[in-house]
Enzyme design. Structure first.
Site, PDB file in Angstrom:
ATOM      1  N   SER A 158       0.744  -1.135  -0.096  1.00 14.08           N
ATOM      2  CA  SER A 158      -0.030  -0.066   0.018  1.00 14.08           C
ATOM      3  C   SER A 158       0.949   1.310   0.064  1.00 14.08           C
ATOM      4  CB  SER A 158      -1.003   0.081   1.028  1.00 14.08           C
ATOM      5  OG  SER A 158       0.122   0.039   2.540  1.00 14.08           O
TER       6      SER A 158
ATOM      7  N   ASN B 190      -2.052  -2.857  13.257  1.00 14.85           N
ATOM      8  CA  ASN B 190      -3.540  -2.674  13.089  1.00 14.85           C
ATOM      9  C   ASN B 190      -3.905  -1.206  13.880  1.00 14.85           C
ATOM     10  OD1 ASN B 190      -3.314  -4.952  11.718  1.00 14.85           O
ATOM     11  ND2 ASN B 190      -4.124  -6.223  13.082  1.00 14.85           N
TER      12      ASN B 190
ATOM     13  N   THR C 148     -39.906  26.884  -9.217  1.00 16.44           N
ATOM     14  CA  THR C 148     -39.916  25.497  -8.855  1.00 16.44           C
ATOM     15  C   THR C 148     -40.316  24.731  -9.839  1.00 16.44           C
ATOM     16  OG1 THR C 148     -42.385  25.771  -8.420  1.00 16.44           O
ATOM     17  CG2 THR C 148     -41.223  26.159  -6.709  1.00 16.44           C
ATOM     18  N   HIS C 149     -39.952  23.377 -10.229  1.00 16.24           N
ATOM     19  CA  HIS C 149     -40.053  22.592 -11.279  1.00 16.24           C
ATOM     20  C   HIS C 149     -39.194  23.411 -12.660  1.00 16.24           C
ATOM     21  CE1 HIS C 149     -43.365  20.465  -9.307  1.00 16.24           C
ATOM     22  NE2 HIS C 149     -43.700  21.781  -8.996  1.00 16.24           N
TER      23      HIS C 149
ATOM     24  N   SER D 176     -14.007  26.795 -26.937  1.00 13.98           N
ATOM     25  CA  SER D 176     -14.107  25.551 -27.754  1.00 13.98           C
ATOM     26  C   SER D 176     -13.202  25.261 -28.673  1.00 13.98           C
ATOM     27  CB  SER D 176     -15.517  25.553 -28.396  1.00 13.98           C
ATOM     28  OG  SER D 176     -15.584  24.720 -29.714  1.00 13.98           O
TER      29      SER D 176
ATOM     30  N   LYS E 176     -18.125  30.290 -28.219  1.00 13.03           N
ATOM     31  CA  LYS E 176     -18.047  29.565 -26.942  1.00 13.03           C
ATOM     32  C   LYS E 176     -17.127  29.963 -25.693  1.00 13.03           C
ATOM     33  CE  LYS E 176     -20.415  26.313 -26.253  1.00 13.03           C
ATOM     34  NZ  LYS E 176     -20.083  24.856 -26.787  1.00 13.03           N
TER      35      LYS E 176
ATOM     36  N   ASN F 284     -17.351  28.186 -22.068  1.00 18.12           N
ATOM     37  CA  ASN F 284     -17.728  27.027 -21.523  1.00 18.12           C
ATOM     38  C   ASN F 284     -17.473  27.147 -20.032  1.00 18.12           C
ATOM     39  OD1 ASN F 284     -18.650  26.017 -23.889  1.00 18.12           O
ATOM     40  ND2 ASN F 284     -16.589  24.947 -24.068  1.00 18.12           N
TER      41      ASN F 284
ATOM     42  N   GLU G 285     -19.006  22.468 -14.366  1.00 19.92           N
ATOM     43  CA  GLU G 285     -19.456  21.090 -14.719  1.00 19.92           C
ATOM     44  C   GLU G 285     -18.527  19.926 -14.265  1.00 19.92           C
ATOM     45  OE1 GLU G 285     -20.389  21.072 -19.153  1.00 19.92           O
ATOM     46  OE2 GLU G 285     -19.099  22.807 -18.952  1.00 19.92           O
TER      47      GLU G 285
ATOM     48  N   TYR H  71      -9.334  -6.777  12.439  1.00 21.56           N
ATOM     49  CA  TYR H  71      -8.765  -6.345  11.218  1.00 21.56           C
ATOM     50  C   TYR H  71      -8.828  -7.395  10.068  1.00 21.56           C
ATOM     51  CZ  TYR H  71      -5.210  -4.357   7.811  1.00 21.56           C
ATOM     52  OH  TYR H  71      -4.769  -3.992   6.645  1.00 21.56           O
TER      53      TYR H  71
ATOM     54  N   GLN I 122      -7.383  -2.348   4.171  1.00 25.62           N
ATOM     55  CA  GLN I 122      -6.284  -1.456   3.477  1.00 25.62           C
ATOM     56  C   GLN I 122      -7.103  -0.472   2.302  1.00 25.62           C
ATOM     57  OE1 GLN I 122      -2.197  -2.774   2.882  1.00 25.62           O
ATOM     58  NE2 GLN I 122      -2.750  -2.977   0.930  1.00 25.62           N
TER      59      GLN I 122
ATOM     60  N   LYS J  98      -8.308   3.420   2.485  1.00 28.23           N
ATOM     61  CA  LYS J  98      -7.290   4.832   2.274  1.00 28.23           C
ATOM     62  C   LYS J  98      -7.595   5.320   0.998  1.00 28.23           C
ATOM     63  CE  LYS J  98      -4.317   2.483   4.534  1.00 28.23           C
ATOM     64  NZ  LYS J  98      -5.393   1.699   5.359  1.00 28.23           N
TER      65      LYS J  98
END
Ligand code: ARG
Length: 458
Positions: free
Chosen positions: A23, A110, A155-156, A277, A283, A285, A290, A317, A322, A325
């Site tokens: 690890s 552990n 709303t909606h 773009s 554009k 963006n 996003e 354990y 492991q 993490k």
């Protein structure tokens, strides 16, 4: 590299299995926590006479040197090591000889790993908390600048009632404040020291777990050694708080994406937080928003992965643990990255107040207020609601909005209508007269700003 546990085995681990088992490539980031824990453990061993003062001094020196050398880049973390715990112990032993081999008395990896991840999360959450407070500050400041900026509330995703931009922003302020508190609540439950639980059953040495807990800034010790090494619910709680935080960031991102479209044009994102773009020259963006929305999925995934990893594990354990993490680290990294970009993106975003106002004036957004006007003149709400519905239908068919339908027409619908109706349904009135606690009216917005400010000053 020779394994510390090699004594029992007649041949070494196959290469693929060794890599699979290791690890180090992800837990090396806990080197500082591991060394801190080891220093306190060695101090406890010496205070209890389990190791001598000289041995302790040697170990402490060795560990300080390792820490310094890792930080300065002089000591490279060996990617062939099994994990960070084994790596540090082996370097220590190489550097100071047999005294290094005494460090692991009365502990196990552990409880060591259960300690390290707690120390790690405590520090990271401190940083995430700071980033969250910065975001809440930006939201509060933007709200304060937009107390009289009117836009449609939806709303909606249909225009519903006029609100101020301050009120809308402060909704997020409240959500992020709870996210901050959720993290704090989880930390409170997490802040008990597992070190000294050893492999699972405690130890025959006369250790002082309380001393270690206190030195490491814990509120106490975990009272059951099996729980101490098996429990990862603090990781789940924190990941769940992070997932909720990401969900809020994602909703906010979604709105920013909509608002910055030509269809809405309510905000303009700063050039520093938008991209162009490769083909369409016009554009701009909202990639950052996003990506924050997109990365929300990965934090949910981290939470799901951890829940699923743990669900079938017998106590105590198991090596499956492991896997905790990578989920925890990925969630922490993602949340930090998102907050670091999201906050300045909101801070620098231009609010196009005129467009917001215009949109609020177009959608019969004051229809509820027109109904309330009739109610205040004595009509039951349901009757008023029906009347206004008919008026709206008439306006749509004949090219009017409520604000420019002549009073004579209104009177044909009901004699209760008088000239004062126009003032009553103006956007400003609609907003300013929403005096109920928690509403969009100015007194409520002021109260919310104060509430957030008090929280930030705390
Ligand atoms: N690298 C291990 C982990 O992250 C450390 C604990 C290993 N304990 C053990 N008994 N093999 O979980």
């Amino acid at each position: 590299m020779d394994k510390m546990w090699a004594g029992r085995f007649s041949k070494s681990l196959e290469k693929e299995a060794d890599d699979f088992n290791s690890s180090i490539h992800f837990d090396s980031r806990m080197y500082k926590q591991d060394i801190t824990g080891s220093m306190v453990h060695a101090m406890m061993l010496s205070r209890r006479g389990i190791i001598t003062k000289d041995e302790y001094a040697d170990i402490l020196n060795g560990l300080s040197g390792i820490l310094e050398d890792i930080e300065s880049g002089k000591l490279q973390i060996d990617s062939d090591a099994e994990d960070i715990h084994m790596f540090i112990e082996s370097v220590l032993t190489k550097r100071i000889g047999d005294n290094g081999k005494k460090l692991h008395t009365a502990r196990s990896r552990n409880d060591q790993v259960a300690l390290d991840i707690r120390l790690y999360l405590r520090e990271e959450c401190e940083e995430i908390g700071g980033l969250l407070k910065k975001l809440i500050t930006v939201i509060r400041d933007k709200a304060a600048e937009n107390k009289s900026t009117i836009l449609p509330g939806y709303t909606h995703l249909q225009r519903a009632q006029p609100i101020t931009f301050a009120h809308h922003l402060l909704a997020y302020g409240m959500m992020f404040k709870r996210d901050f508190e959720r993290i704090g609540d989880a930390l409170k439950r997490m802040n008990y020291s597992p070190i000294g639980s050893c492999a699972l059953a405690g130890t025959t040495y006369d250790t002082d777990r309380e001393f270690e807990a206190e030195r490491l800034g814990f509120d106490g010790i975990t009272l059951n050694s099996i729980d101490g090494v098996s429990d990862r619910d603090f990781c789940i709680e924190l990941l769940s708080a992070f997932a909720t935080l990401m969900m809020h960031l994602s909703r906010f991102s979604e709105e920013i994406i909509l608002w910055s479209s030509w269809e809405f044009k309510f905000v303009e994102l700063d050039d520093g937080y938008t991209t162009g773009s490769s083909i369409m020259p016009q554009k701009k963006n909202p990639d950052m928003a996003e990506l924050v929305r997109g990365k929300t999925g990965r934090v949910y995934g981290d939470l799901m992965a951890l829940l699923t990893t743990l669900k079938g594990l017998p106590l105590a354990y198991n090596k499956d643990m492991q896997e905790d993490k990578e989920s925890v680290f990925d969630a922490v990294d993602t949340v930090k990255k998102c907050l670091r970009v999201f906050t300045p993106m909101v801070e620098t975003m231009k609010v196009l107040k005129d467009n917001m106002y215009k949109a609020a004036g177009e959608g019969f957004i004051n229809a509820t207020d027109l109904a309330d006007y009739l109610v205040k003149k004595g009509m039951p709400f349901r009757t008023a609601y029906k009347h206004v519905g008919e008026i709206v239908a008439f306006c749509i068919d004949n090219g009017y909005i409520l604000d420019n339908l002549p009073i004579e027409k209104y009177k044909e619908f009901d004699a209760l209508f008088e000239d004062d109706l126009y003032a009553e349904i103006s956007l400003e009135t609609c907003v300013n007269k929403r005096i109920s606690a928690g509403g969009t009216g100015p007194a409520s917005v002021e109260r919310q700003i104060d509430y957030i400010t008090e929280f930030l000053n705390d």
